[in-house]
Design a protein around this motif. Sequence first.
Motif, mmCIF file in Angstrom:
data_model
loop_
_atom_site.group_PDB
_atom_site.id
_atom_site.type_symbol
_atom_site.label_atom_id
_atom_site.label_comp_id
_atom_site.label_asym_id
_atom_site.label_seq_id
_atom_site.Cartn_x
_atom_site.Cartn_y
_atom_site.Cartn_z
ATOM 1 N N TYR A 445 0.816 -1.216 0.000
ATOM 2 C CA TYR A 445 0.000 0.000 0.000
ATOM 3 C C TYR A 445 0.852 1.270 0.000
ATOM 4 O O TYR A 445 0.312 2.370 0.049
ATOM 5 N N THR A 446 2.167 1.129 -0.055
ATOM 6 C CA THR A 446 3.040 2.311 -0.060
ATOM 7 C C THR A 446 3.438 2.752 -1.466
ATOM 8 O O THR A 446 4.017 3.824 -1.627
ATOM 9 N N LEU A 447 3.150 1.935 -2.470
ATOM 10 C CA LEU A 447 3.714 2.198 -3.803
ATOM 11 C C LEU A 447 3.228 3.504 -4.401
ATOM 12 O O LEU A 447 3.951 4.147 -5.168
ATOM 13 N N GLY A 448 2.019 3.912 -4.072
ATOM 14 C CA GLY A 448 1.510 5.153 -4.631
ATOM 15 C C GLY A 448 2.305 6.369 -4.217
ATOM 16 O O GLY A 448 2.302 7.394 -4.918
ATOM 17 N N ALA A 454 8.496 3.478 -8.799
ATOM 18 C CA ALA A 454 7.829 2.218 -8.481
ATOM 19 C C ALA A 454 7.222 1.541 -9.699
ATOM 20 O O ALA A 454 6.785 0.392 -9.606
ATOM 21 N N VAL A 455 7.200 2.225 -10.837
ATOM 22 C CA VAL A 455 6.560 1.649 -12.026
ATOM 23 C C VAL A 455 7.230 0.339 -12.425
ATOM 24 O O VAL A 455 6.569 -0.606 -12.882
ATOM 25 N N HIS A 483 -4.267 -3.312 -5.336
ATOM 26 C CA HIS A 483 -4.041 -1.905 -4.972
ATOM 27 C C HIS A 483 -2.688 -1.430 -5.493
ATOM 28 O O HIS A 483 -2.566 -0.318 -6.018
ATOM 29 N N ALA A 484 -1.668 -2.276 -5.344
ATOM 30 C CA ALA A 484 -0.326 -1.895 -5.792
ATOM 31 C C ALA A 484 -0.283 -1.737 -7.307
ATOM 32 O O ALA A 484 0.338 -0.802 -7.831
ATOM 33 N N ARG A 489 -0.092 1.785 -12.150
ATOM 34 C CA ARG A 489 -0.732 1.724 -13.467
ATOM 35 C C ARG A 489 -0.171 0.547 -14.278
ATOM 36 O O ARG A 489 0.193 0.689 -15.452
ATOM 37 N N GLY A 490 -0.126 -0.614 -13.651
ATOM 38 C CA GLY A 490 0.483 -1.798 -14.275
ATOM 39 C C GLY A 490 -0.453 -2.500 -15.231
ATOM 40 O O GLY A 490 -0.882 -3.647 -14.987
#
Length: 722
Positions: A445-448, A454-455, A483-484, A489-490
């Motif tokens: 939940y930290t990736l945003g 993080a992409v 969520h990640a 935007r994967g």
Amino acid sequence: MLTGIEEVDWASLGHAYGPADDVPELLRGLASPDPAEREAALDGMYGTVHHQGDVYDSTLACIPFLLELVADPAVQDRGAIVELLTSIGGIELDDEDDDLDGPAGPGPGDAEFVPAANFAMAAAAVAAGADVFLGLLDGPDPEARLAAPVALASLHPDPALVLTLLRERLTTEPDTEVRLALVAAVGRIALRHASLRAETVDWLAWLARAAQDPGLRLAALAQLARCAPGRIPQDIVRWVTELLEEIRTAPRPEPEDMGCEAGAARMPATLVGHVRELLEDQVAGRRTPWTEELLRTLHGALDDRVDDRIALILAQLRSPDPGQRSDAIWLCGGLIRLWRGRYEEVVALVGAQLADPDARLRDAATSFLERLFELGAPAADALAAALAARPAGAAIAPGGLGRSTGRTGRDGALLALARSGDSRAVPLLARALEGPGEVRRELLYTLGGLGPAAVGLAPLLRRRLAAVELDEDLYDRAGPLLHALAAVRGSQALPEVLRVLRGAPEYRRECVREAAARTLGSFGPAAREAVPELRGLLGSGTAAVSAAAARALWAVEGDADAVVPVLLRWLRPGSSGTDRCAAAQALGAIGPAAAEAARALRPGLTSRDLWERVRCATALWRVSGETERTLPVLLAAWEENRHARVEIVECFAEMGPAASAAQLPILTELTRRRRHNAREGASGSHDVHHDEKLLTLCRAALSRMELRGLRENQGNRGNQDR
């Protein structure tokens, strides 16, 4: 001993788990020569006749027998019985709660209802026998001497007598912790009895300067601050810092035997025993563990003097004593949770503790930094260094990311680094995702907050999602991954997201569908293959799923006509407030393209439910720009419920100059020292983060208003020049 215990009809009395016919055995167990039996009996008393602080008719029947046990010098562990009686007496006065009423319980219609009169009767019964505590003050049992002062200060009917005896005993008491308990009891009397407060405060002020023992002076100073905040000296930081240094360098006294038997480690696993072991572990190896409680009392008295409290914590964090540094971290955790302030230097010094050889200190620092999010940035270098210093693979152990020290069972350094938004967390997250073990869900939940760096994690997240079993644990395992993927935007994971959506089992299926729809919406037009599934979800019987599918279809196709009518159905009369909120939020996300929804949103502005009013108002403004209707609703909700302010000010920031009437409330919020979501005795892991988000949005809203005002002024001056 226990005269008349058989004459009580215990079976006709009750406790938390039914008839109280087992109570005589518990009372006899308290008098047992076997320490294991005593501990089991004490655990049983707290678990049944005094369950969660309640007072039953069986509790009242126990009081005479408990007082008899306290009076018998042959009984061991009498201090524990005194503490039980003090709690049963029902008058508890701590640093943050001066309410002398009994705890609120369930209503008369509930099976476990405890009459309020029971608490008053318990207080009266213990007070009637409280003379028994007087004989403990100068007795040979140090545990009983430690428990007696607070019992007397809380329950004895003659506080003037107790005050005299406590002060007299202080001149002869040999044990340090008992002396501190005597001073704390004096402070308690001052708080509870206004007629004795003036002389007691004067005595505490004298003791704070005159006592030879620096610990005693610190205790007196803490109680003085608690009882008379107006008499806190201006040089409190210097004074306390010098006392702590004097305490640290003083010769270590020989501790008095507190009656711990050699067999204590073999006692049965009871809650009381577990608490005891935790406390023993906490103070193991510390010279003066009692300073933590004194400083906690002092911090409570200083209250909103945040700068002084920060200065105290900084001084402790620079102490050579790791125990004092550990105390400072825990105290700062409570401070930063409740109060806004300049914590950069504190956070940096806490980060420095990550390199300390003391494992408990490192654990305390890590636990503190985990909850800071963006405020943890000053410790980012220390966090990165601590993670880099470990051998390859040590930072992320099989079975879960961050498993480390035995004391806490986990190491949150990576979580703290990721929550701070530092991109150095990304390679370590990649290593975790590449490994065979479960990844701690909070990390996903930290990736945003990690931005473009993080992409590159998307392929690893995709592989993880592909391996998730489509069983009843699907939501727990796939939810964080979905969520990640949305955060980065994967869209390359579209096949795996569709697999989860299509294969969701019955158990928690709607939760899986909602999460998957949200992720598909984040992919935008790249999720066109998912359109049939999303259209199917529009007809879901759950508003949350239907709304998530509508938002996703809008993001993929941009066709408002296909989704707005679906959302309008959830705004009809008869829908629940929760359903209307979900529909309103989705319409607000669509914006002006959903202008036809304005009429259906307006009734929500007068709803009895605050959250429905807020969400309908924000949605109405976003679809129609109607300020006259929405702004008064949002301003009223701002004052009514502080927990709604983040959503409200986000809308204010979007309104810009149109929300100029909100300037004063926003400015008032920015000048408050206390966090908007601060709660005494309770906290959430995201509390600080949410409050900092509120402050950021407040500044953004003001900036937009002021920028427009500046442009208007410049335009007016230009017209005048012409």
